[in-house]
Design a protein around this motif. Sequence first.
Motif, PDB file in Angstrom:
ATOM      1  N   PHE A 179       0.828  -1.204   0.000  1.00 32.82           N
ATOM      2  CA  PHE A 179       0.000   0.000   0.000  1.00 32.82           C
ATOM      3  C   PHE A 179       0.867   1.261   0.000  1.00 32.82           C
ATOM      4  CE2 PHE A 179      -2.166  -3.293   2.587  1.00 32.82           C
ATOM      5  CZ  PHE A 179      -3.206  -3.591   1.712  1.00 32.82           C
ATOM      6  N   GLU A 180       0.597   2.161  -0.939  1.00 30.09           N
ATOM      7  CA  GLU A 180       1.334   3.412  -1.010  1.00 30.09           C
ATOM      8  C   GLU A 180       0.776   4.404   0.012  1.00 30.09           C
ATOM      9  OE1 GLU A 180       1.128   4.751  -5.014  1.00 30.09           O
ATOM     10  OE2 GLU A 180       2.279   3.059  -5.818  1.00 30.09           O
ATOM     11  N   GLU A 181       1.549   5.449   0.272  1.00 32.67           N
ATOM     12  CA  GLU A 181       1.186   6.393   1.337  1.00 32.67           C
ATOM     13  C   GLU A 181      -0.162   7.061   1.082  1.00 32.67           C
ATOM     14  OE1 GLU A 181       2.901  10.443   3.457  1.00 32.67           O
ATOM     15  OE2 GLU A 181       4.288   9.075   2.438  1.00 32.67           O
ATOM     16  N   HIS A 182      -0.469   7.403  -0.181  1.00 38.09           N
ATOM     17  CA  HIS A 182      -1.727   8.088  -0.455  1.00 38.09           C
ATOM     18  C   HIS A 182      -2.936   7.189  -0.182  1.00 38.09           C
ATOM     19  CE1 HIS A 182      -2.659   5.958  -4.237  1.00 38.09           C
ATOM     20  NE2 HIS A 182      -1.357   6.018  -4.482  1.00 38.09           N
ATOM     21  N   PHE A 183      -2.726   5.860  -0.180  1.00 35.16           N
ATOM     22  CA  PHE A 183      -3.822   4.935   0.129  1.00 35.16           C
ATOM     23  C   PHE A 183      -4.256   5.121   1.587  1.00 35.16           C
ATOM     24  CE2 PHE A 183      -5.156   0.809   1.907  1.00 35.16           C
ATOM     25  CZ  PHE A 183      -6.259   0.541   1.115  1.00 35.16           C
ATOM     26  N   LEU A 188      -8.088   5.487   3.311  1.00 38.28           N
ATOM     27  CA  LEU A 188      -8.392   5.081   4.687  1.00 38.28           C
ATOM     28  C   LEU A 188      -8.626   6.264   5.621  1.00 38.28           C
ATOM     29  CD1 LEU A 188      -5.761   2.195   5.105  1.00 38.28           C
ATOM     30  CD2 LEU A 188      -8.126   2.044   4.318  1.00 38.28           C
ATOM     31  N   LYS A 189      -8.308   7.469   5.135  1.00 41.39           N
ATOM     32  CA  LYS A 189      -8.519   8.701   5.932  1.00 41.39           C
ATOM     33  C   LYS A 189      -7.672   8.716   7.206  1.00 41.39           C
ATOM     34  CE  LYS A 189     -11.570   9.844   2.871  1.00 41.39           C
ATOM     35  NZ  LYS A 189     -11.211  10.797   1.807  1.00 41.39           N
ATOM     36  N   ILE A 190      -6.480   8.178   7.123  1.00 42.51           N
ATOM     37  CA  ILE A 190      -5.551   8.204   8.250  1.00 42.51           C
ATOM     38  C   ILE A 190      -4.691   9.462   8.119  1.00 42.51           C
ATOM     39  CG2 ILE A 190      -3.696   6.973   9.457  1.00 42.51           C
ATOM     40  CD1 ILE A 190      -6.298   5.422   9.441  1.00 42.51           C
ATOM     41  N   GLN A 191      -4.577  10.206   9.219  1.00 45.32           N
ATOM     42  CA  GLN A 191      -3.737  11.405   9.179  1.00 45.32           C
ATOM     43  C   GLN A 191      -2.280  10.997   8.908  1.00 45.32           C
ATOM     44  OE1 GLN A 191      -4.265  14.143  12.452  1.00 45.32           O
ATOM     45  NE2 GLN A 191      -6.379  13.451  12.758  1.00 45.32           N
ATOM     46  N   LYS A 192      -1.575  11.818   8.145  1.00 45.38           N
ATOM     47  CA  LYS A 192      -0.218  11.488   7.699  1.00 45.38           C
ATOM     48  C   LYS A 192       0.705  11.188   8.879  1.00 45.38           C
ATOM     49  CE  LYS A 192       3.453  13.114   4.635  1.00 45.38           C
ATOM     50  NZ  LYS A 192       3.898  14.192   3.717  1.00 45.38           N
ATOM     51  N   ASP A 193       0.562  11.947   9.975  1.00 45.08           N
ATOM     52  CA  ASP A 193       1.432  11.743  11.139  1.00 45.08           C
ATOM     53  C   ASP A 193       1.131  10.440  11.871  1.00 45.08           C
ATOM     54  OD1 ASP A 193       2.586  14.153  10.556  1.00 45.08           O
ATOM     55  OD2 ASP A 193       1.361  15.307  11.983  1.00 45.08           O
ATOM     56  N   ARG A 196       2.352   5.582  10.546  1.00 42.52           N
ATOM     57  CA  ARG A 196       3.234   4.597  11.171  1.00 42.52           C
ATOM     58  C   ARG A 196       2.544   3.922  12.348  1.00 42.52           C
ATOM     59  NH1 ARG A 196       7.929   1.676  10.079  1.00 42.52           N
ATOM     60  NH2 ARG A 196       9.002   1.190  12.019  1.00 42.52           N
ATOM     61  N   ASP A 197       1.877   4.700  13.145  1.00 42.41           N
ATOM     62  CA  ASP A 197       1.168   4.163  14.305  1.00 42.41           C
ATOM     63  C   ASP A 197       0.042   3.226  13.857  1.00 42.41           C
ATOM     64  OD1 ASP A 197       0.693   4.271  17.283  1.00 42.41           O
ATOM     65  OD2 ASP A 197      -1.266   4.949  16.561  1.00 42.41           O
ATOM     66  N   PHE A 198      -0.621   3.570  12.758  1.00 35.89           N
ATOM     67  CA  PHE A 198      -1.710   2.733  12.230  1.00 35.89           C
ATOM     68  C   PHE A 198      -1.161   1.392  11.723  1.00 35.89           C
ATOM     69  CE2 PHE A 198      -4.133   1.422   8.391  1.00 35.89           C
ATOM     70  CZ  PHE A 198      -5.274   0.963   9.050  1.00 35.89           C
ATOM     71  N   GLN A 199       0.005   1.436  11.100  1.00 37.63           N
ATOM     72  CA  GLN A 199       0.619   0.194  10.627  1.00 37.63           C
ATOM     73  C   GLN A 199       0.938  -0.738  11.792  1.00 37.63           C
ATOM     74  OE1 GLN A 199       3.913   1.889   8.436  1.00 37.63           O
ATOM     75  NE2 GLN A 199       2.846   1.713   6.472  1.00 37.63           N
ATOM     76  N   LEU A 200       1.453  -0.163  12.875  1.00 35.89           N
ATOM     77  CA  LEU A 200       1.715  -0.969  14.071  1.00 35.89           C
ATOM     78  C   LEU A 200       0.423  -1.537  14.647  1.00 35.89           C
ATOM     79  CD1 LEU A 200       4.373   1.327  15.775  1.00 35.89           C
ATOM     80  CD2 LEU A 200       4.786  -0.938  14.811  1.00 35.89           C
ATOM     81  N   PHE A 201      -0.637  -0.748  14.572  1.00 31.55           N
ATOM     82  CA  PHE A 201      -1.959  -1.179  15.032  1.00 31.55           C
ATOM     83  C   PHE A 201      -2.444  -2.383  14.201  1.00 31.55           C
ATOM     84  CE2 PHE A 201      -6.609  -0.856  14.512  1.00 31.55           C
ATOM     85  CZ  PHE A 201      -7.024  -0.992  15.839  1.00 31.55           C
ATOM     86  N   LYS A 233     -11.958   5.604  14.805  1.00 33.74           N
ATOM     87  CA  LYS A 233     -12.866   5.794  15.938  1.00 33.74           C
ATOM     88  C   LYS A 233     -12.074   6.010  17.226  1.00 33.74           C
ATOM     89  CE  LYS A 233     -16.759   3.063  14.151  1.00 33.74           C
ATOM     90  NZ  LYS A 233     -17.563   1.830  14.344  1.00 33.74           N
ATOM     91  N   ILE A 234     -11.002   5.211  17.379  1.00 33.16           N
ATOM     92  CA  ILE A 234     -10.170   5.325  18.593  1.00 33.16           C
ATOM     93  C   ILE A 234      -9.500   6.684  18.658  1.00 33.16           C
ATOM     94  CG2 ILE A 234      -8.138   4.413  19.754  1.00 33.16           C
ATOM     95  CD1 ILE A 234      -8.874   1.642  18.611  1.00 33.16           C
ATOM     96  N   THR A 235      -8.895   7.113  17.531  1.00 34.84           N
ATOM     97  CA  THR A 235      -8.188   8.389  17.530  1.00 34.84           C
ATOM     98  C   THR A 235      -9.156   9.557  17.703  1.00 34.84           C
ATOM     99  OG1 THR A 235      -8.304   8.366  15.096  1.00 34.84           O
ATOM    100  CG2 THR A 235      -6.265   7.568  16.122  1.00 34.84           C
ATOM    101  N   ALA A 236     -10.335   9.417  17.138  1.00 33.00           N
ATOM    102  CA  ALA A 236     -11.350  10.483  17.293  1.00 33.00           C
ATOM    103  C   ALA A 236     -11.770  10.607  18.760  1.00 33.00           C
ATOM    104  CB  ALA A 236     -12.549  10.203  16.417  1.00 33.00           C
ATOM    105  N   TYR A 237     -11.941   9.486  19.423  1.00 33.41           N
ATOM    106  CA  TYR A 237     -12.337   9.472  20.833  1.00 33.41           C
ATOM    107  C   TYR A 237     -11.241  10.066  21.711  1.00 33.41           C
ATOM    108  CZ  TYR A 237     -13.583   7.691  25.448  1.00 33.41           C
ATOM    109  OH  TYR A 237     -13.869   7.577  26.780  1.00 33.41           O
ATOM    110  N   GLU A 238      -9.964   9.680  21.406  1.00 34.65           N
ATOM    111  CA  GLU A 238      -8.853  10.188  22.206  1.00 34.65           C
ATOM    112  C   GLU A 238      -8.658  11.685  22.020  1.00 34.65           C
ATOM    113  OE1 GLU A 238      -5.546   7.827  21.029  1.00 34.65           O
ATOM    114  OE2 GLU A 238      -6.059   6.138  22.339  1.00 34.65           O
TER     115      GLU A 238
END
Length: 239
Positions: A179-183, A188-193, A196-201, A233-238
């Motif tokens: 998967f490329e970064e723009h994906f 997936l609507k993951i913030q750029k920062d 990496r954290d999402f990949q670990l998740f 959902k998790i990041t939005a809640y946090e």
Amino acid sequence: MNNNYFLLLFLFCQMVFCQNKDRKEIHGIIRVDSAFVEGVNVVNENTQKATSSDLSGNFVLLLKEGDVLVFSAVNLVTLRKKIVLADLESSVLKIQLQTESIPLKEVVVKEETRITAENLGIISKPAKKYTVAERRLYTARSGLLDRPLNWISGRTARLKKELAVSEKEQLMAKMEYLFEEHFYTETLKIQKDYVRDFQLFCIEDNDFVTSLKEKNKTLSKFYILSLAKDYNKITAYEN
């Protein structure tokens, strides 16, 4: 009719006799390299008489100067030899034949063709490929003395951690390849920062990890879409 028949027979015999009376019985021997060859066909083109070589490569024919002999056999180059006076005077007619080379068609090795020890049958299939961390851990656990000493010193525990980190790095590398970064950011609507954290998740999910190891991109994409929803959902809640 009978008289004509006997006359023709007499003339034929005379012709054969005249044809052979000036011929000499010659002993020949056939070799290929330094080996004697059995079963080589020897034909006198002038008389159409034929014979073949025996187990020791020997043959015998009635010959005279000017006769043409043809030597042929499977996998041997056919040889035509004209008999000269020196051949008749020699005690043995020595014939050297050559093995016929068979040209092979062009062999094209495709880039995607993988020649491995498994394909060649050197080792059984499937053969597990060990990483550096896996080999170190295996070494630490093998041997009568190595295992308890490494456990007491804490080396085995450290190597287990290294192995876990190594496995995660491999999974992360596979994700970056699939998967490329723009994906991540656009689909997936993951913030750029947080990529990496999402990949670990993601690599904590057993189903997703299995699909990565099996190189099933379709299934990996299916799981990562679901994981992205949970992560957002998790990041939005946090936040």
